[in-house]
Design an enzyme around this catalytic site. Structure first.
Site, PDB file in Angstrom:
ATOM      1  N   GLN A 178     -82.785  14.810   2.807  1.00  0.00           N
ATOM      2  CA  GLN A 178     -83.131  16.010   3.580  1.00  0.00           C
ATOM      3  C   GLN A 178     -83.793  17.061   2.695  1.00  0.00           C
ATOM      4  O   GLN A 178     -84.606  17.851   3.166  1.00  0.00           O
ATOM      5  CB  GLN A 178     -81.874  16.603   4.229  1.00  0.00           C
ATOM      6  CG  GLN A 178     -81.345  15.820   5.428  1.00  0.00           C
ATOM      7  CD  GLN A 178     -80.296  14.820   5.026  1.00  0.00           C
ATOM      8  OE1 GLN A 178     -80.301  14.318   3.896  1.00  0.00           O
ATOM      9  NE2 GLN A 178     -79.388  14.505   5.924  1.00  0.00           N
ATOM     10  N   ASP A 194     -71.660  23.057   7.698  1.00  0.00           N
ATOM     11  CA  ASP A 194     -71.490  22.386   8.987  1.00  0.00           C
ATOM     12  C   ASP A 194     -70.235  22.850   9.700  1.00  0.00           C
ATOM     13  O   ASP A 194     -70.143  22.769  10.922  1.00  0.00           O
ATOM     14  CB  ASP A 194     -71.460  20.872   8.790  1.00  0.00           C
ATOM     15  CG  ASP A 194     -72.870  20.377   8.560  1.00  0.00           C
ATOM     16  OD1 ASP A 194     -73.366  20.535   7.430  1.00  0.00           O
ATOM     17  OD2 ASP A 194     -73.493  19.898   9.527  1.00  0.00           O
TER      18      ASP A 194
HETATM   19  O1  MRU Z   1     -76.538  15.416   8.136  1.00  0.00           O
HETATM   20  P1  MRU Z   1     -77.330  16.670   8.362  1.00  0.00           P
HETATM   21  O2  MRU Z   1     -78.724  16.564   7.864  1.00  0.00           O
HETATM   22  O3  MRU Z   1     -77.241  17.139   9.812  1.00  0.00           O
HETATM   23  O4  MRU Z   1     -76.586  17.760   7.470  1.00  0.00           O
HETATM   24  C1  MRU Z   1     -77.049  19.080   7.483  1.00  0.00           C
HETATM   25  C2  MRU Z   1     -76.347  19.969   6.519  1.00  0.00           C
HETATM   26  O5  MRU Z   1     -75.434  19.567   5.830  1.00  0.00           O
HETATM   27  C3  MRU Z   1     -76.756  21.408   6.481  1.00  0.00           C
HETATM   28  O6  MRU Z   1     -76.533  21.945   5.215  1.00  0.00           O
HETATM   29  C4  MRU Z   1     -75.921  22.186   7.512  1.00  0.00           C
HETATM   30  O7  MRU Z   1     -76.007  21.600   8.788  1.00  0.00           O
HETATM   31  C5  MRU Z   1     -76.326  23.613   7.598  1.00  0.00           C
HETATM   32  S1  MRU Z   1     -77.956  23.709   8.226  1.00  0.00           S
HETATM   33  C6  MRU Z   1     -78.423  25.200   8.687  1.00  0.00           C
END
Ligand code: MRU
Length: 336
Positions: free
Chosen positions: A191, A232
């Site tokens: 990501q 999250d």
């Molecule tokens: O697995 P993902 O790509 O959905 O994980 C995203 C994250 O861990 C972000 O850091 C989190 O959602 C905060 S985003 C504003």
């Protein structure tokens, strides 16, 4: 930066984040089942963006009642969407908000579908507003030419607004306060290297992608002034669940006396979860880590609250002791 989703004509369109940065492909969701699949595959991802997408998924579900009562149909769709990813609490938060909006509409004799659509639009608007306010509050954490390290992707792609941590970094850059952005690549789905790099490139912010294991070395060389990440789910005591690797980043940051800030909207604070130990951690397909081999794929980890210098929310900075500042912020938001 382009929004990762748009809703019009009864169709939810998602920018397929699994295809970025190579291709900008839009997926059409006309049924909640298609959205559920997109959330599971991370075509749409990032805690706040999942919440906004789920809100529109409920709208899609209520368009076709399939002979059910609106409330029964709502619960079936809520169950489907709610089971897609366990860690991001914004998903559950959005569903709870939709349930209340539906109950109000039914009690007041409004059309349930229209009422949910208005509610989803308001939720999306609130998220964009929260993003702007978080970025404004975070400015105070930067000084002249700050070198900031970030992890995963927390930009507009992850919130359907201007982003949490990455939105704050971009705002600070516009204010002339950023000298370097270190982007951890974020194994295994990249990501950072794919999505954060793509967003920073679009905004013209200079950056360097580094392997996740470079963080300690950069700090030892004195090349990191602060760490800024998203979340999250944040427990009532301030423990933070975020993308796997955030905890190791927090440990090395403390070792090198580098502050670590978590930028997250109040919708990511979970008053029903006392500590990080209660946060469900998603385990994904081992094949994402290593084709065919035995692997364990933890998608998130928990950073204990004592490694978190401060939380940046839309209502301002929350500082330790979090068991006081978090409930206070949540009470101020909903005085009921
Ligand atoms: O697995 P993902 O790509 O959905 O994980 C995203 C994250 O861990 C972000 O850091 C989190 O959602 C905060 S985003 C504003």
């Amino acid at each position: 930066v382009a929004s990762p989703l748009r809703f019009s004509g009864g169709v939810l369109e998602l920018l397929d984040q699994t295809r970025l940065p190579g291709a900008e492909v839009w997926l059409r969701c006309e049924e909640p089942e298609q959205l559920a699949d997109a959330i599971r595959r991370l075509a749409v991802r990032g805690a706040p963006a999942i919440g906004v997408a789920a809100a529109y998924g409920l709208v899609l579900g209520l368009r076709d009642l399939r002979g059910e009562e609106p409330s029964a149909r709502f619960e079936a769709v809520a169950e489907l969407l709610g089971s897609t990813r366990p860690t991001a609490v914004n998903l559950r938060w959005a569903i709870d908000g939709g349930r209340e909006a539906l109950a109000r509409a039914l009690a007041e004799g409004h059309d349930p579908g229209e009422a949910l659509r208005e509610w989803a639009d308001a939720l999306a608007r609130d998220q964009r507003d929260a993003d702007r306010r978080m970025a404004a509050h975070a400015l105070a954490l930067f000084s002249e030419r700050s070198r900031v390290y970030t992890h995963c992707n927390t930009g507009g792609l992850a919130t359907a607004g201007s982003g949490t941590a990455l939105g704050a970094i971009e705002e600070a850059w516009r204010a002339g306060l950023v000298g370097e952005v270190w982007v951890g690549e974020t194994r295994p789905l990249l990501q950072g290297a794919r999505l954060t790099a793509w967003e920073l490139e679009q905004s013209g912010v200079p950056f360097h992608v580094v392997t996740d294991s470079s963080a300690a070395a950069l700090m030892a060389r004195g090349q990191v002034d602060l760490v800024m990440v998203g979340a999250d789910r944040i427990a009532r005591n301030g423990d933070v669940a975020n993308k796997i690797g955030t905890y190791s980043l927090a440990v090395v940051a403390e070792r090198h006396r580098v502050p670590l800030y978590v930028v997250a909207p109040l919708s990511t604070l979970d008053p029903d979860t006392a500590t990080g130990a209660e946060i469900p951690i998603e385990e994904r397909d081992p094949g994402e880590v290593m084709a065919g081999g035995p692997a364990l794929n933890l998608a998130f980890d928990v950073t204990p609250h004592h490694l978190v210098t401060a939380l940046v929310t839309e209502v301002g900075l929350l500082e330790p002791p979090y068991e006081e500042s978090i409930p206070r912020a949540l009470r101020a938001q909903s005085p009921a």
